[in-house]
Design a protein around this motif. Structure first.
Motif, PDB file in Angstrom:
ATOM      1  N   THR A  68       0.856  -1.180   0.000  1.00 42.87           N
ATOM      2  CA  THR A  68       0.000   0.000   0.000  1.00 42.87           C
ATOM      3  C   THR A  68       0.897   1.236   0.000  1.00 42.87           C
ATOM      4  O   THR A  68       2.095   1.152   0.292  1.00 42.87           O
ATOM      5  N   GLY A 101      -7.653  -1.297  -1.803  1.00 47.19           N
ATOM      6  CA  GLY A 101      -7.243  -2.503  -1.099  1.00 47.19           C
ATOM      7  C   GLY A 101      -8.349  -3.540  -1.078  1.00 47.19           C
ATOM      8  O   GLY A 101      -9.531  -3.206  -1.159  1.00 47.19           O
ATOM      9  N   ALA A 107      -7.395   1.938   1.565  1.00 44.87           N
ATOM     10  CA  ALA A 107      -5.960   1.741   1.304  1.00 44.87           C
ATOM     11  C   ALA A 107      -5.759   1.601  -0.200  1.00 44.87           C
ATOM     12  O   ALA A 107      -6.594   1.033  -0.903  1.00 44.87           O
ATOM     13  N   LYS A 108      -4.665   2.135  -0.677  1.00 44.89           N
ATOM     14  CA  LYS A 108      -4.354   2.054  -2.110  1.00 44.89           C
ATOM     15  C   LYS A 108      -3.187   1.101  -2.317  1.00 44.89           C
ATOM     16  O   LYS A 108      -2.073   1.351  -1.858  1.00 44.89           O
ATOM     17  N   ILE A 109      -3.456   0.000  -3.024  1.00 45.26           N
ATOM     18  CA  ILE A 109      -2.418  -0.965  -3.373  1.00 45.26           C
ATOM     19  C   ILE A 109      -1.746  -0.497  -4.656  1.00 45.26           C
ATOM     20  O   ILE A 109      -2.414  -0.093  -5.610  1.00 45.26           O
TER      21      ILE A 109
END
Length: 159
Positions: A68, A101, A107-109
């Motif tokens: 992330t 996510g 959340a940013k993957i």
């Protein structure tokens, strides 16, 4: 004003200063090695329009570990805003993508695109050559030992 060392033919200022106590300081030595390595890395990575930080982010995006943005910031010891700026640049170039996510959609993957993977492979080879130049005074065994000790100092015995 000349000193005895200055009067010796072939005497280099760096050699003279190696006698200073700071040359035994781990922080100084790590910073000096990093500074020299950074110059070599950034020169090698310039061909790919990358610098050390953007290369590091691209390397993590290519790790298949699905980091992330927050994990990247913590791992690279960067402020989250710095990661966002680096990712914005890499995303605009089509080298990485950010996706929500799987467990936490906030959340940013970060992952690499196929183009990002191709750029990374070529940049990684250049970075390895720069590392070899920076550590040219060490044997392969010494390089492995150095890396092992640095990992242990950073992350403990399990590293």
């Amino acid at each position: 004003m000349a000193t005895e060392v200055d009067d010796k033919p072939g005497s280099e200022p760096a050699e003279k200063l190696m006698a200073a106590t700071i040359s035994q300081d781990a922080g100084f030595l790590l910073a000096k090695l990093h500074a020299g390595g950074s110059v070599l890395n950034n020169h090698a990575l310039a061909a790919f329009d990358l610098k050390e930080r953007s290369y590091s982010v691209l390397a993590l995006a290519n790790s298949e570990l699905e980091p992330t943005q927050r994990e990247m910031a913590e791992f690279l010891s960067l402020d989250p805003s710095q990661i966002v700026a680096l990712l914005d640049e890499l995303e605009q170039r089509g080298l990485v993508i950010r996706a929500p996510g799987k467990l936490d959609r906030r959340a940013k993957i970060v992952s690499s695109t196929p183009e990002g993977a191709a750029v990374f492979r070529r940049a990684e080879a250049a970075a390895r050559d720069a590392e070899s130049a920076a550590l040219a005074g060490l044997s392969a065994t010494e390089i492995a030992t150095l890396k092992g000790l640095l990992r242990k100092a950073l992350w403990g015995p399990a590293a």
